[in-house]
Write a protein that holds these residues in place. Structure first.
Motif, short mmCIF file in Angstrom:
data_model
loop_
_atom_site.label_atom_id
_atom_site.label_comp_id
_atom_site.label_asym_id
_atom_site.label_seq_id
_atom_site.Cartn_x
_atom_site.Cartn_y
_atom_site.Cartn_z
N MET A 131 -6.24 -2.56 2.56
CA MET A 131 -5.34 -1.82 1.69
C MET A 131 -5.87 -1.82 0.25
O MET A 131 -5.78 -0.82 -0.47
N ALA A 132 -6.44 -2.97 -0.18
CA ALA A 132 -6.99 -3.06 -1.53
C ALA A 132 -8.14 -2.06 -1.70
O ALA A 132 -8.32 -1.45 -2.76
N TRP A 133 -8.89 -1.91 -0.65
CA TRP A 133 -10.02 -0.98 -0.69
C TRP A 133 -9.51 0.46 -0.79
O TRP A 133 -9.92 1.23 -1.66
N ILE A 134 -8.55 0.79 0.06
CA ILE A 134 -8.04 2.16 0.09
C ILE A 134 -7.30 2.48 -1.20
O ILE A 134 -7.50 3.51 -1.83
N ASP A 135 -6.43 1.57 -1.61
CA ASP A 135 -5.49 1.87 -2.69
C ASP A 135 -6.09 1.61 -4.06
O ASP A 135 -5.83 2.36 -5.01
N LEU A 136 -6.87 0.52 -4.18
CA LEU A 136 -7.37 0.14 -5.50
C LEU A 136 -8.88 0.28 -5.64
O LEU A 136 -9.43 0.03 -6.70
N GLY A 137 -9.53 0.62 -4.54
CA GLY A 137 -10.98 0.76 -4.59
C GLY A 137 -11.72 -0.55 -4.75
O GLY A 137 -12.85 -0.59 -5.23
N ILE A 138 -11.07 -1.66 -4.39
CA ILE A 138 -11.77 -2.94 -4.41
C ILE A 138 -12.58 -3.03 -3.13
O ILE A 138 -12.01 -3.12 -2.04
N SER A 139 -13.90 -3.01 -3.26
CA SER A 139 -14.74 -2.97 -2.05
C SER A 139 -14.63 -4.29 -1.30
O SER A 139 -14.33 -5.33 -1.90
N PRO A 140 -14.88 -4.27 0.01
CA PRO A 140 -14.82 -5.50 0.79
C PRO A 140 -15.72 -6.58 0.21
O PRO A 140 -15.34 -7.76 0.19
N ALA A 141 -16.88 -6.22 -0.29
CA ALA A 141 -17.79 -7.22 -0.87
C ALA A 141 -17.14 -7.88 -2.08
O ALA A 141 -17.13 -9.11 -2.23
N MET A 142 -16.55 -7.05 -2.94
CA MET A 142 -15.90 -7.57 -4.13
C MET A 142 -14.73 -8.46 -3.75
O MET A 142 -14.52 -9.53 -4.33
N PHE A 143 -13.99 -8.02 -2.73
CA PHE A 143 -12.83 -8.79 -2.25
C PHE A 143 -13.29 -10.16 -1.80
O PHE A 143 -12.72 -11.18 -2.20
N THR A 144 -14.41 -10.19 -1.05
CA THR A 144 -14.90 -11.47 -0.54
C THR A 144 -15.35 -12.38 -1.68
O THR A 144 -15.00 -13.57 -1.72
N VAL A 152 -1.15 -5.82 4.49
CA VAL A 152 -1.09 -4.46 3.97
C VAL A 152 0.05 -4.32 2.96
O VAL A 152 -0.12 -3.79 1.85
N VAL A 153 1.21 -4.83 3.32
CA VAL A 153 2.39 -4.70 2.46
C VAL A 153 2.16 -5.43 1.13
O VAL A 153 2.45 -4.90 0.05
N LEU A 154 1.61 -6.65 1.22
CA LEU A 154 1.37 -7.43 0.00
C LEU A 154 0.41 -6.69 -0.93
O LEU A 154 0.65 -6.60 -2.14
N ALA A 155 -0.65 -6.15 -0.35
CA ALA A 155 -1.64 -5.44 -1.18
C ALA A 155 -0.99 -4.23 -1.84
O ALA A 155 -1.18 -3.98 -3.03
N PHE A 156 -0.21 -3.54 -1.08
CA PHE A 156 0.40 -2.33 -1.60
C PHE A 156 1.40 -2.63 -2.71
O PHE A 156 1.36 -2.06 -3.80
N GLN A 157 2.29 -3.60 -2.44
CA GLN A 157 3.29 -3.98 -3.44
C GLN A 157 2.62 -4.59 -4.66
O GLN A 157 2.96 -4.28 -5.80
N GLY A 158 1.65 -5.49 -4.42
CA GLY A 158 0.96 -6.17 -5.52
C GLY A 158 0.24 -5.17 -6.40
O GLY A 158 0.32 -5.24 -7.64
N SER A 159 -0.43 -4.21 -5.78
CA SER A 159 -1.23 -3.28 -6.59
C SER A 159 -0.34 -2.44 -7.49
O SER A 159 -0.66 -2.23 -8.66
N THR A 160 0.81 -1.99 -7.00
CA THR A 160 1.68 -1.18 -7.87
C THR A 160 2.13 -1.98 -9.07
O THR A 160 2.22 -1.46 -10.18
N GLN A 161 2.45 -3.25 -8.88
CA GLN A 161 2.90 -4.07 -9.99
C GLN A 161 1.75 -4.40 -10.94
O GLN A 161 1.86 -4.24 -12.16
N LEU A 162 0.64 -4.87 -10.36
CA LEU A 162 -0.45 -5.38 -11.19
C LEU A 162 -1.17 -4.26 -11.96
O LEU A 162 -1.75 -4.49 -13.01
N ARG A 163 -1.10 -3.05 -11.39
CA ARG A 163 -1.79 -1.93 -12.04
C ARG A 163 -1.22 -1.70 -13.44
O ARG A 163 -1.91 -1.31 -14.37
N GLN A 164 0.08 -1.99 -13.61
CA GLN A 164 0.72 -1.79 -14.91
C GLN A 164 0.04 -2.61 -16.00
O GLN A 164 0.06 -2.26 -17.16
N PHE A 165 -0.53 -3.76 -15.60
CA PHE A 165 -1.19 -4.61 -16.60
C PHE A 165 -2.70 -4.45 -16.56
O PHE A 165 -3.42 -5.19 -17.21
N GLY A 166 -3.17 -3.55 -15.75
CA GLY A 166 -4.62 -3.41 -15.59
C GLY A 166 -5.24 -4.62 -14.93
O GLY A 166 -6.41 -4.92 -15.13
N ALA A 167 -4.45 -5.33 -14.16
CA ALA A 167 -4.95 -6.58 -13.57
C ALA A 167 -5.09 -6.43 -12.06
O ALA A 167 -4.80 -7.36 -11.31
#
Ligand SMILES: Nc1ncnc2c1ncn2[C@@H]1O[C@H](COP(=O)(O)OP(=O)(O)O)[C@@H](O)[C@H]1O
Ligand SMILES: [Mg+2]
Lengths: 374, 261
Positions: free
Chosen positions: A286-299, A181-196
């Motif tokens: 967390m990726a699903w909640i925070d970034l909207g990456i669906s579980p299927a996409m994640f897999t 959860v923490v990794l997803a949350f921290q990663g998303s805040t950083q990566l969102r800046q680059f649209g990545a």
């Protein structure tokens, strides 16, 4: 000498005339500071007699103060007017007056420092040697157990597997889930800046599978299990149970070390796998909640983008960590002496050493895998 | 010796744990300056009796008078004063493991108002020396001492405030015969020179013979008999007879009908 303990009298009276000091009052531990201070102001050389006829009570503290005063003079000071009990007490105390001995001086020169430093390094090396020896004992007994399966305690192995593995599942899974959860949350805040944002999957997968899953599992197991091994073996050592085992022809290596370390060897990789799964699950959630990456996409992203090498790199460390934790725990247990303090000391030592050694080993693995390019 | 002063007076003591009655209607008097040895089989409640007198265990019935104070009904202040007038040596010393021997002996002295720290430390050294320990033992931690030394250190702490009474629970258990004999002698000497009353729980017939002025036998939940060693040899009760006439007793009490000096 009356012995009424409730006399709260702390004052003594001293009068001096022509070389005779008259002491009056209760000379007890309550008044001894007062008495000692008074006596130390007198010039002992000019005193020839101590008159105790007005002393109402004397205890060992009072006797000590009088004798200390008498000891300061080079001439003899005679005690007069003391009751027979007081005289006998003075004699007793005089016989046992401690003669201070010089405590050994602590050398502070550079040479002494170097000497102590050398000894530390040497004892550190000896510790490593002892650990290696325990590893050797374990491997030897394990080989023996394979050749003579009848000597091996299978029930004991199952019991320890339950203790070190099964019972650790909830805490390990929860920890890994939160890390994901923490990794997803921290990663998303950083990566969102680059649209990545989508790379958050790689971030989670690589860090959990390669490093964090197994490392944090090992640290938790080190805290739980190394201490438990040390406490169990140490308390047996303390109560001479180990010696009793030896005299009965039971080998501590075979009966105590093998089941425990083997249980760790089996269970730590499994716990690592559970941690990996829980970590990925936490990350995906967390990726699903925070970034909207669906579980299927994640897999999909996980399967496409992450090489299976990462799982391998992570899990190959597990047996090494298991060995470190088990050997450190068993070795520390055998160092316990016959007192309770050493049990506590060795238990906390075992945890600190095991965690430290696990982290060092992890660093060595990182360098190794980086060099060979996996 | 006229009208001996009673320092411990027990009347009608009853102690029970759940349904197990350990003492019932137990009476005992201890006189000033004597060394009284309490004997009895394992589990007859010797330690419980000691704990009762020292106020560590509240009896379900009966009265405990120590130095003229009713221990059970005394207020906090009186009890505190009383506690300074007795010392307890537990089995194996019960020293505080985080303190050195000297600091252990200083612990009770810290309650004395206005006692100079340097004097306190010197007095602790005196007590350490008094129980026959080396000067340097004061700097050691209990874990660095042998069993016999720990007992001596425990005794030094019990003696820290020059108590009137000391309670010793099996002081010679676990000591080698020479160490035990030295400890017996130490107790005798200290009792003599400090005018101590000693309440001594023991299993050791040699200790009884060497140190005690009077013996109290605990059996059938009470103090069955008290008296000198010579009196004990005449008692008909089977346990007492077995105890003082058994093979070990004959070794400790050589053919004598009167107690030797
Ligand atoms: N705190 C306690 N709780 C329950 N039973 C106790 C307790 N202390 C002592 N007893 C019981 O009281 C009896 C007497 O114990 P103790 O005085 O220690 O015997 P000993 O005479 O060997 O010193 C024993 O049977 C023991 O089981
Ligand atoms: Mg007992």
């Amino acid at each position: 000498m009356t012995r009424d303990g409730n006399s709260a009298e702390v004052s003594v009276r001293l009068t001096e005339d022509a070389g005779t000091v008259h002491v009056a009052g209760a000379l007890t531990i309550r008044s001894v500071t007062h008495l000692h201070n008074h006596l130390s102001k007198l010039d002992a050389e000019k005193v020839h007699h101590l008159d105790l006829s007005e002393v109402t009570r004397l205890d060992t503290a009072g006797a000590w103060a009088l004798l200390e005063f008498r000891r300061r003079s080079t001439q003899t000071i005679t005690v007069t007017g003391a009751s027979s009990e007081a005289e006998s007490l003075l004699r007793t105390v005089e016989n046992v007056l401690p003669q201070p001995e010089e405590p050994p001086q602590r050398d502070t020169s550079f040479k002494a420092w170097l000497d102590r430093f050398g000894r530390r390094v040497f004892s550190g090396l000896m510790f490593l040697r002892a650990l290696t020896a325990y590893l050797g004992i374990f491997l030897h007994r394990l080989a023996r157990a394979m050749r003579h399966p009848s000597e091996f305690k299978f029930t004991s192995l199952v019991h320890h597997c339950e203790e070190v593995g099964f019972k650790a599942v909830p805490i390990v899974a929860l920890m890994a889930f939160l890390i994901g959860v923490v990794l997803a949350f921290q990663g998303s805040t950083q990566l969102r800046q680059f649209g990545a944002e989508v790379f958050v999957v790689d971030l989670i997968a690589i860090s959990v599978l390669r490093e964090l899953g197994i490392l944090l599992t090992a640290i938790i197991v080190a805290g739980r299990t190394a201490s438990a091994f040390t406490a169990a073996i140490g308390s047996m050592k303390m109560r001479e149970e180990i010696d009793a085992m030896r005299t009965l022809g039971l080998d501590p290596g075979m009966n105590l070390f093998v089941p425990r370390i083997l249980a760790l060897l089996i269970m730590l990789p499994i716990l690592g796998l559970i941690a990996n799964a829980a970590g990925l699950f936490g990350g995906a959630l967390m990726a699903w909640i925070d970034l909207g990456i669906s579980p299927a996409m994640f897999t999909t992203r996980l399967v496409e983008g992450t090489s299976v090498n990462h799982v391998f790199v992570g899990l190959v460390k597990a047996p090494v960590f298991a060995m470190i934790i088990g050997v450190v725990g068993c070795h520390a247990g055998m160092q316990v002496e016959s007192n309770a303090e050493s049990l506590g000391r060795m238990t906390s030592n075992a945890v600190v050493t095991a965690i430290f050694a696990v982290i060092v080993a992890d660093a060595v693995f990182s360098i190794f895998f980086a060099r060979i390019g996996i | 010796m006229t009208e001996r002063e009673v320092v411990i007076r027990l009347r009608g003591i009853r102690n029970e744990f759940g349904r197990q009655v350990v003492h019932e209607d137990l009476d005992l008097d201890v006189y000033r300056g004597e060394i009284i040895g309490v004997v009895g089989g394992s589990g007859t409640g010797k330690s419980v009796l000691l704990r009762t007198i020292a106020g560590l265990q509240k009896p379900t019935a009966g009265s405990v008078d120590v130095l003229g104070t009713d221990v059970l009904n005394a207020d906090e202040d009186t009890r505190q004063k009383l506690e300074n007038r007795w010392g307890v040596m537990f089995q194996d010393g019960a020293l505080f493991s985080s303190l050195t021997v000297r600091e252990n002996v200083e612990v009770p002295m810290r309650a004395i108002p206005g006692l100079d720290p340097q004097i306190r430390s010197d007095l602790a050294d005196l007590k350490i020396s008094m129980v026959g320990l080396q000067y340097l033992a004061g700097d050691k931690y209990p874990s660095e001492l042998s069993g016999g030394m720990r007992k001596r250190a425990g005794l030094a702490r019990a003696l820290a405030l020059d108590p009137d009474i000391v309670f010793l629970d099996e002081p010679t258990a676990g000591l080698d015969p020479i160490g035990a004999a030295a400890f017996d002698e130490l107790i005798r000497d200290l009792s003599h020179s400090l005018g101590l009353t000693v309440f001594l729980v023991t299993h050791d017939l040699d200790t009884l013979h060497a140190t005690c002025d009077r013996i109290a036998v605990l059996a059938e939940r009470k103090v069955l008999v008290t008296g000198s060693m010579a009196d004990m040899l005449k008692v008909e009760h089977p346990w007492v007879h077995e105890y003082f006439h058994g093979p070990r007793a004959r070794a400790a009490v050589p053919d004598k009908t009167t107690k030797g000096d």
